[in-house]
Design a protein around this motif. Structure first.
Motif, PDB file in Angstrom:
ATOM      1  N   PRO A  41      82.066  79.747  58.857  1.00 18.69           N
ATOM      2  CA  PRO A  41      81.101  80.534  59.645  1.00 18.69           C
ATOM      3  C   PRO A  41      81.816  81.572  60.502  1.00 18.69           C
ATOM      4  N   ARG A  78      79.531  80.553  65.027  1.00 19.70           N
ATOM      5  CA  ARG A  78      80.089  79.330  65.606  1.00 19.70           C
ATOM      6  C   ARG A  78      79.801  79.263  67.106  1.00 19.70           C
ATOM      7  N   THR A  96      71.950  76.489  59.754  1.00 19.23           N
ATOM      8  CA  THR A  96      72.095  76.383  58.302  1.00 19.23           C
ATOM      9  C   THR A  96      71.626  77.658  57.616  1.00 19.23           C
ATOM     10  N   TYR A 136      74.069  80.513  58.299  1.00 21.55           N
ATOM     11  CA  TYR A 136      75.319  80.302  57.578  1.00 21.55           C
ATOM     12  C   TYR A 136      75.133  80.599  56.089  1.00 21.55           C
ATOM     13  N   HIS A 147      78.931  72.795  59.342  1.00 14.09           N
ATOM     14  CA  HIS A 147      78.970  73.790  58.270  1.00 14.09           C
ATOM     15  C   HIS A 147      79.531  73.192  56.982  1.00 14.09           C
TER      16      HIS A 147
END
Length: 117
Positions: A46, A51, A65, A68, A106
Protein backbone atom coordinates in the motif's frame (compact mmCIF):
# COMPACT_ATOMS: atom_id res chain seq x y z
CA UNK A 1 -2.39 -23.17 -5.56
CA UNK A 2 -1.15 -22.55 -2.05
CA UNK A 3 -0.99 -18.96 -0.85
CA UNK A 4 -0.76 -18.18 2.82
CA UNK A 5 -0.01 -15.20 5.04
CA UNK A 6 2.44 -15.36 7.92
CA UNK A 7 4.23 -12.92 10.16
CA UNK A 8 7.81 -12.31 9.14
CA UNK A 9 8.77 -12.82 12.80
CA UNK A 10 7.69 -16.49 12.65
CA UNK A 11 10.39 -19.04 11.91
CA UNK A 12 10.55 -20.14 8.27
CA UNK A 13 8.98 -23.52 7.50
CA UNK A 14 9.67 -25.92 4.63
CA UNK A 15 6.04 -25.56 3.50
CA UNK A 16 6.49 -21.81 2.95
CA UNK A 17 7.75 -22.21 -0.58
CA UNK A 18 8.49 -18.80 -2.09
CA UNK A 19 8.73 -16.27 0.76
CA UNK A 20 7.58 -12.80 -0.31
CA UNK A 21 7.83 -9.77 1.98
CA UNK A 22 4.81 -7.56 1.27
CA UNK A 23 5.63 -4.66 3.60
CA UNK A 24 7.11 -1.43 2.24
CA UNK A 25 9.57 -1.12 5.14
CA UNK A 26 11.93 -3.80 6.40
CA UNK A 27 10.58 -5.20 9.70
CA UNK A 28 12.34 -4.10 12.87
CA UNK A 29 14.54 -6.56 14.67
CA UNK A 30 14.69 -9.14 11.86
CA UNK A 31 17.92 -9.83 10.04
CA UNK A 32 17.80 -10.59 6.34
CA UNK A 33 19.35 -14.00 7.01
CA UNK A 34 16.72 -14.91 9.62
CA UNK A 35 13.82 -13.68 7.47
CA UNK A 36 14.86 -15.78 4.46
CA UNK A 37 12.93 -13.52 2.09
CA UNK A 38 13.05 -14.58 -1.57
CA UNK A 39 11.31 -11.53 -3.04
CA UNK A 40 10.42 -8.04 -1.85
CA UNK A 41 8.14 -6.38 -4.45
CA UNK A 42 7.63 -2.96 -2.87
CA UNK A 43 5.30 -2.02 -5.72
CA UNK A 44 2.68 -4.40 -4.27
CA UNK A 45 2.57 -2.66 -0.92
CA UNK A 46 0.00 0.00 0.00
CA UNK A 47 1.11 3.56 -0.64
CA UNK A 48 2.48 5.56 2.27
CA UNK A 49 -0.64 7.75 2.14
CA UNK A 50 -3.00 4.78 2.34
CA UNK A 51 -1.01 3.20 5.17
CA UNK A 52 -1.06 6.44 7.18
CA UNK A 53 -4.78 6.91 6.56
CA UNK A 54 -5.65 3.37 7.69
CA UNK A 55 -3.36 3.31 10.73
CA UNK A 56 -4.72 6.68 11.87
CA UNK A 57 -8.11 4.98 12.25
CA UNK A 58 -9.81 7.22 9.71
CA UNK A 59 -11.56 4.44 7.85
CA UNK A 60 -12.82 0.89 8.07
CA UNK A 61 -10.97 -2.22 6.95
CA UNK A 62 -13.51 -2.60 4.15
CA UNK A 63 -12.77 0.90 2.86
CA UNK A 64 -9.05 0.25 3.15
CA UNK A 65 -9.50 -2.94 1.14
CA UNK A 66 -11.27 -1.08 -1.67
CA UNK A 67 -8.63 1.64 -1.82
CA UNK A 68 -5.81 -0.90 -1.78
CA UNK A 69 -7.42 -2.90 -4.58
CA UNK A 70 -7.58 0.32 -6.63
CA UNK A 71 -3.86 0.84 -6.09
CA UNK A 72 -3.18 -2.74 -7.16
CA UNK A 73 -5.08 -2.14 -10.40
CA UNK A 74 -2.51 0.48 -11.51
CA UNK A 75 -0.28 -0.79 -14.35
CA UNK A 76 2.97 -1.34 -12.38
CA UNK A 77 1.28 -3.02 -9.43
CA UNK A 78 -0.97 -5.10 -11.69
CA UNK A 79 2.08 -6.47 -13.47
CA UNK A 80 3.70 -7.42 -10.15
CA UNK A 81 0.44 -9.01 -9.00
CA UNK A 82 0.31 -11.10 -12.19
CA UNK A 83 3.88 -12.25 -11.52
CA UNK A 84 2.93 -13.29 -8.00
CA UNK A 85 -0.06 -15.21 -9.36
CA UNK A 86 2.23 -17.01 -11.79
CA UNK A 87 4.56 -17.96 -8.94
CA UNK A 88 1.57 -19.29 -6.96
CA UNK A 89 0.52 -21.46 -9.92
CA UNK A 90 3.97 -23.07 -9.86
CA UNK A 91 4.18 -23.76 -6.12
CA UNK A 92 3.57 -22.56 -2.59
CA UNK A 93 3.82 -18.85 -1.84
CA UNK A 94 3.94 -17.31 1.62
CA UNK A 95 3.24 -13.60 1.98
CA UNK A 96 5.19 -12.18 4.90
CA UNK A 97 4.14 -9.14 6.91
CA UNK A 98 5.04 -7.52 10.20
CA UNK A 99 1.38 -6.64 10.83
CA UNK A 100 0.18 -7.67 14.28
CA UNK A 101 -3.12 -8.92 12.81
CA UNK A 102 -2.21 -10.43 9.43
CA UNK A 103 -5.78 -11.53 8.71
CA UNK A 104 -6.92 -7.89 8.76
CA UNK A 105 -4.01 -6.43 6.85
CA UNK A 106 -3.02 -5.65 3.30
CA UNK A 107 -1.35 -9.09 3.15
CA UNK A 108 -4.74 -10.80 3.51
CA UNK A 109 -6.16 -8.65 0.70
CA UNK A 110 -3.20 -9.49 -1.49
CA UNK A 111 -3.49 -13.22 -0.75
CA UNK A 112 -7.17 -13.19 -1.73
CA UNK A 113 -6.39 -11.42 -5.00
CA UNK A 114 -3.62 -13.87 -5.82
CA UNK A 115 -5.95 -16.82 -5.19
CA UNK A 116 -8.66 -15.28 -7.37
CA UNK A 117 -6.26 -14.80 -10.27
Amino acid sequence: MSVRVRRVYDDPEPADGLRVLVDRLWPRGVSKDAARVDEWPKGLTPSAELRRWYHAGEGSYEEFTGRYEEELAAPGAAELLDGLRESARKGSVTLLTSAKDPEHSHAAVLARLVRQG
